[in-house]
Design a protein around this motif. Structure first.
Motif, PDB file in Angstrom:
ATOM      1  N   ALA A 150       0.837  -1.202   0.000  1.00 38.29           N
ATOM      2  CA  ALA A 150       0.000   0.000   0.000  1.00 38.29           C
ATOM      3  C   ALA A 150       0.869   1.248   0.000  1.00 38.29           C
ATOM      4  N   ILE A 151       1.944   1.232   0.793  1.00 39.89           N
ATOM      5  CA  ILE A 151       2.831   2.394   0.838  1.00 39.89           C
ATOM      6  C   ILE A 151       3.532   2.563  -0.514  1.00 39.89           C
ATOM      7  N   GLU A 152       3.864   1.435  -1.122  1.00 42.71           N
ATOM      8  CA  GLU A 152       4.455   1.473  -2.467  1.00 42.71           C
ATOM      9  C   GLU A 152       3.485   2.139  -3.457  1.00 42.71           C
ATOM     10  N   LEU A 153       2.181   1.788  -3.337  1.00 46.88           N
ATOM     11  CA  LEU A 153       1.169   2.366  -4.223  1.00 46.88           C
ATOM     12  C   LEU A 153       1.004   3.856  -3.967  1.00 46.88           C
ATOM     13  N   LEU A 154       1.006   4.236  -2.685  1.00 42.58           N
ATOM     14  CA  LEU A 154       0.865   5.653  -2.364  1.00 42.58           C
ATOM     15  C   LEU A 154       2.063   6.435  -2.891  1.00 42.58           C
ATOM     16  N   THR A 155       3.235   5.791  -2.902  1.00 40.89           N
ATOM     17  CA  THR A 155       4.413   6.437  -3.476  1.00 40.89           C
ATOM     18  C   THR A 155       4.234   6.601  -4.982  1.00 40.89           C
ATOM     19  N   LEU A 156       3.675   5.574  -5.589  1.00 38.36           N
ATOM     20  CA  LEU A 156       3.457   5.576  -7.041  1.00 38.36           C
ATOM     21  C   LEU A 156       2.566   6.740  -7.474  1.00 38.36           C
ATOM     22  N   VAL A 157       1.570   7.075  -6.662  1.00 32.30           N
ATOM     23  CA  VAL A 157       0.650   8.158  -7.045  1.00 32.30           C
ATOM     24  C   VAL A 157       1.105   9.511  -6.486  1.00 32.30           C
ATOM     25  N   ASP A 158       2.362   9.576  -6.046  1.00 32.28           N
ATOM     26  CA  ASP A 158       2.965  10.842  -5.605  1.00 32.28           C
ATOM     27  C   ASP A 158       2.241  11.517  -4.453  1.00 32.28           C
ATOM     28  N   ILE A 159       1.795  10.748  -3.498  1.00 31.49           N
ATOM     29  CA  ILE A 159       1.243  11.371  -2.291  1.00 31.49           C
ATOM     30  C   ILE A 159       2.422  11.776  -1.409  1.00 31.49           C
ATOM     31  N   PRO A 160       2.416  13.019  -0.909  1.00 37.13           N
ATOM     32  CA  PRO A 160       3.524  13.407  -0.033  1.00 37.13           C
ATOM     33  C   PRO A 160       3.561  12.538   1.226  1.00 37.13           C
ATOM     34  N   ASN A 161       4.727  12.151   1.633  1.00 35.40           N
ATOM     35  CA  ASN A 161       4.938  11.317   2.817  1.00 35.40           C
ATOM     36  C   ASN A 161       4.054  10.070   2.831  1.00 35.40           C
ATOM     37  N   PRO A 162       4.291   9.133   1.908  1.00 34.11           N
ATOM     38  CA  PRO A 162       3.387   7.975   1.777  1.00 34.11           C
ATOM     39  C   PRO A 162       3.211   7.175   3.070  1.00 34.11           C
TER      40      PRO A 162
END
Lengths: 330, 550
Positions: free
Chosen positions: B132-144
């Motif tokens: 999930a954190i990898e996915l949040l990084t993928l969509v450029d959310i600040p501080n995944p």
């Protein structure tokens, strides 16, 4: 989080302080003279003066109030230095001349019965209410829904004294399944306790579950049309997960509020229930005290009821924090 | 071309309402291959969302789907619920319009992504969290990692939509169905989200079914376009064909109705604002603060704001959501108190006016609100809603009032017989006409229009803007037109004021702002507006991305 809790508790204590001032004011405004009421039939002026002194009614009201509050926290001694000296340990809620008993002791005797009714009934009404509400919402429009709605409507429109007496007639007099309601300590005889309590539980559970069934059904139906439920379906979640993890969770919040108020109110004394089933609880004590204008008991019961309601409300607020992150974080 | 992920054949959706089957989407035929974007466009009620939802049987129980929908060769119509669940979220994932309501408010976004993962894969909680954190990084959310534990309401609109996309991408779906994914977002955020979707599509080689009413978004994204009207496919072709050689009259009409930013064919603004005279509305160093509520600190929504509007002039006020434009509009007619500065309406200072003073001022002002459905009293016939201000002002009653109401209905081009109807019996466009008739009932000197067209379809919006312009020509009122849509402001206004974070960024003549904006914020705002022309939009997009890189 902790500061929120502290603020809620401080707020609760403030409410209780106001309630105590308000009920204590009764002594002052009520037309009946408490000393006269306590004095009885063979009253002489000397005896009146003695009682007045014993009740400390000869003191200014603020002094009386201060001693009352001090008694709650540190205990107090009535008529110190005389042979009639009576020590009342903290929390001392006063002394009833009419019954010649300490209010705290009277309350202590009565609380277990009321507690038994309230806790047993609340478990029952939450179980009945939630499950019939959930069933209704999931099977909306079917005969299950209609039946459970009818059941809820009946519960909402009937009265305790009617249902209570009918049930007593059926289950105690005719079928003899349960024992005649009353109160036995569960620590002495748990089976007898349950058999005597089951009728009040059923009656209150049936009547009060109605509102819970309706709230649950309406809440769930509303939540089911929310966008995030559509999202949950689009994610491929199973129906069970959607209904319980997403729908019910969101529908629970308003129910918690009502539950806190109901339970708090009931703990202060289920007046009619206790009368109908002749159970020696707080409600019965309070009504008897009102009939006899036994002010110390009235003050004591009102304060205790207020404590229950305030505590129940604080618990509801805490539960809200668990259920609703917006409350927790703002 | 590779094997299509989605094949839709003779797909029809009907709803069972009051004993009759009403078709909502009829005989749909299309397919999408990996890496392709198919856009379904149409106005509200055309059946585009119904089609998208119907693919995976996500509609209400009174819907019936017939025909064939194949996902990677597997038939979805008539499939068992357990089979459908396996494909939902895993092969076909959805992104919805309003991420605030489409994400469950009581769970963290991390929890919701993990839930999706663990539904479809045999994964432990820690493994799912890492993914999930990898996915949040993928969509450029600040501080995944930190955002994993955040609740939807703690994120901004754009971040929420990124979280929604992360959730949709959780299982590497072959097809993304994006139902109005950027409609609730500001233009600059919209541009970012569209960039993100385009980038992800290329990276993951997934197909996208884009459902939207916004031709600019379509031009920005789509390879192929399907135009829908009243449940029917009106036209289906490549983006180039639809935009440059539309064959069906409805497609032409739809494209014609789209307001184009800085287009050459522009209406000549007939009303000549008389600059010499005193302003109708004068805002001087206005500061507006929302007072402290409990532990929520006071919030300064507008800071030292200056603006004059002269008789007969339409001034556009644009900015992103939260920039304070609505606050300015409300304060301008005394609906909100101001903390500092001065507001004058028709020469009267209302900065410290009492309720009674304001009562007199309100006869010179009118306001049209964003959502006509909720700003008209649902229990009053519309004739009464229109007549109420006249009656309250004591100008006319009885027969004279009836005559005035009829005149007003004539003015907004609605039949007189409509006066006895209730708001719910009218369409959105008709309701907004009632809103404007009510605002104009007292022939005000100043009209505040707060996003009056944002709830309307493009073709309805175009007619409404025409009407507003005609009325303004005739009645010569001054108007503060608040909008987030630069293209609409472009059609209507003489001057434009741009707001950001409660401050006035820039104000000037329309063409000067739209063509030669000085402030970088205005430039960015204008660059982010997608134009309904694929070739031009591509150039604009690249220019914008190049500008950001700099």
């Amino acid at each position: 989080m902790l500061s929120y809790l502290v603020r809620r508790i401080v707020g609760g204590i403030t409410v209780l302080a106001f309630v105590s001032i308000f009920v204590f004011g009764l002594f002052f405004v009520i037309p009946a003279d408490p000393a006269r009421l306590a004095c009885g039939k063979s009253c002489t002026p000397e005896l009146m003066a003695e009682i007045r002194h014993g009740l400390e009614l000869d003191q200014p009201l603020q002094v009386q109030y201060f001693r009352f509050v001090k008694g709650i926290f540190f205990g107090r001694t009535y008529l110190p230095g005389t042979e009639a000296a009576l020590h009342c340990t903290a929390p001392c809620l006063g002394y009833s001349y009419q019954t010649d008993e300490l209010v705290t002791n009277l309350l202590k005797d009565r609380v277990p019965a009321t507690l038994s009714i309230a806790i047993g009934a609340s478990i029952l009404w939450v179980l009945i209410g939630l499950s019939s509400g959930i069933l209704s919402a999931l099977r909306r429009g079917t005969w299950i829904d209609k039946f459970s709605q009818g059941f809820a409507l009946a519960g909402a429109s009937l009265q305790i004294y009617f249902v209570g007496l009918v049930l007593q007639f059926i289950f105690v007099d005719k079928l003899a399944w349960f024992h005649a309601p009353g109160y036995v300590s569960p620590f002495e005889d748990p089976k007898e306790w349950a058999l005597e309590m089951i009728l009040p539980w059923l009656t209150l559970g049936f009547l009060l579950s109605a509102i819970y069934a309706r709230l649950t059904r309406a809440g769930m139906i509303e939540v089911m049309s929310e966008d995030y439920i559509r999202t949950a379906r689009a994610k491929g979640l199973s129906n069970r997960t959607i209904k319980f993890k997403h729908v019910l969770r969101a529908a629970l919040t308003p129910i918690v509020t009502v539950f806190g108020l109901d339970l708090g109110g009931l703990l202060g004394g289920a007046v009619i229930t206790e009368y109908v089933f002749n159970i020696p609880g707080l409600g019965k004590l309070a009504t008897e005290a009102v009939t006899n204008v036994d002010l110390p008991i009235i003050v004591g019961t009102v304060l205790l009821a207020a404590v229950f309601i305030v505590v129940a409300n604080i618990l509801v607020d805490l539960l809200y924090m668990v259920l609703d992150p917006k409350v927790r974080l703002s | 071309m590779s094997e299509p992920i989605l094949k839709v054949k003779d797909f029809t959706v009907e709803f069972w309402v009051d004993g009759v089957w009403y078709p909502a989407a009829i005989n749909m035929n299309f397919q999408i291959a990996p890496g392709e974007v198919l856009a379904i466009v149409g106005e509200s009620g055309s059946g585009k969302s119904t089609t998208g939802m119907g693919l995976m049987s996500l509609l209400a129980t009174n819907a019936r789907m017939t025909g064939s929908v194949q996902v990677k060769g597997h038939e979805m119509i008539g499939a068992k619920p357990s089979v459908l669940r396996k494909y939902r979220g895993k092969e076909v994932a959805y992104i919805f319009q309003e991420p605030m309501t489409a994400l469950n408010p009581v769970y963290t976004i991390g929890f919701q992504i993990v839930e999706t993962l663990r539904t479809h894969f045999d994964m432990g909680p820690n493994q799912a969290k890492d993914r999930a954190i990898e996915l949040l990084t993928l969509v450029d959310i600040p501080n995944p990692a930190g955002s994993f534990n955040k609740y939807p309401h703690q994120l901004s609109g754009g971040q929420r939509q990124r979280a929604m996309i992360a959730q949709a991408l959780a299982c590497d779906p072959g097809l993304l169905v994006a139902d109005e994914p950027t409609t609730a977002l500001d233009v600059t955020v919209q541009a970012e989200i569209l960039d993100l979707m385009r980038g992800l599509k290329d990276k993951l080689n997934s197909a996208i079914l884009l459902i939207t009413h916004d031709m600019g978004v379509v031009a920005d994204m789509a390879d192929e376009i399907l135009v829908m009207k009243d449940g029917l496919t009106v036209e289906h072709g490549t983006a180039d064909e639809i935009f440059n050689r539309p064959s069906h009259p409805y497609t032409k009409e739809l494209l014609g109705a789209v307001p184009k930013l800085g287009s050459s064919v522009k209406r000549i603004l007939k009303a000549d604002p008389s600059k010499g005279s005193a302003p109708v509305l004068n805002l001087e160093n206005v500061t507006i603060e929302y007072p402290k509520r409990g532990r929520i600190p006071a919030f300064t929504a507008v800071k030292e704001f200056n603006l004059q509007i002269f008789p007969g002039e339409i001034v556009g006020l644009v900015g992103e959501s939260g920039s304070g434009k609505t606050t300015v509009g409300r304060a301008a007619i005394g609906l909100l108190p101001i903390k500092a500065g001065k507001i004058e309406i028709v020469g009267t200072d209302i900065s410290h006016a009492t309720q009674k003073d304001l009562f007199a001022i309100r006869r010179h002002t009118g306001i049209v609100f964003q959502d006509p459905a909720s700003s008209l009293n649902p229990r009053l016939p519309i004739g009464e809603s229109i007549g109420e201000p006249i009656f309250l002002a004591g100008i006319a009653k009885g027969e004279a009032l009836n005559k005035k109401i009829e005149d007003l209905l004539d003015q907004v081009e609605l039949p007189r017989s409509y006066r006895n109807r209730y708001p719910h019996e009218l369409s959105g466009g008709q309701r907004q006409r009632i809103g404007i008739a009510r605002a104009l009932a007292l022939t005000p000197d100043l009209l505040i229009a707060d996003e009056p067209t944002s709830a309307l379809d493009v073709s309805v919006q175009a007619r409404f803007l025409d009407l507003l312009q005609d009325l303004q020509d005739k009645l010569k009122f001054a108007c503060l037109f608040i909008s987030h849509d630069l293209a609409v402001v472009d059609i209507l206004t003489h001057r434009i004021a741009v707001m950001q974070d409660g401050r006035l960024v820039e104000v000037g003549e329309r063409d000067q702002i739209l063509k030669h904006a000085k402030d970088p914020y205005t430039q960015r705002l204008i660059a982010a507006v997608p134009v309904p022309n694929p070739a031009e939009q591509k150039i604009r997009r690249e220019a914008r991305l190049a500008a950001i890189k700099k």
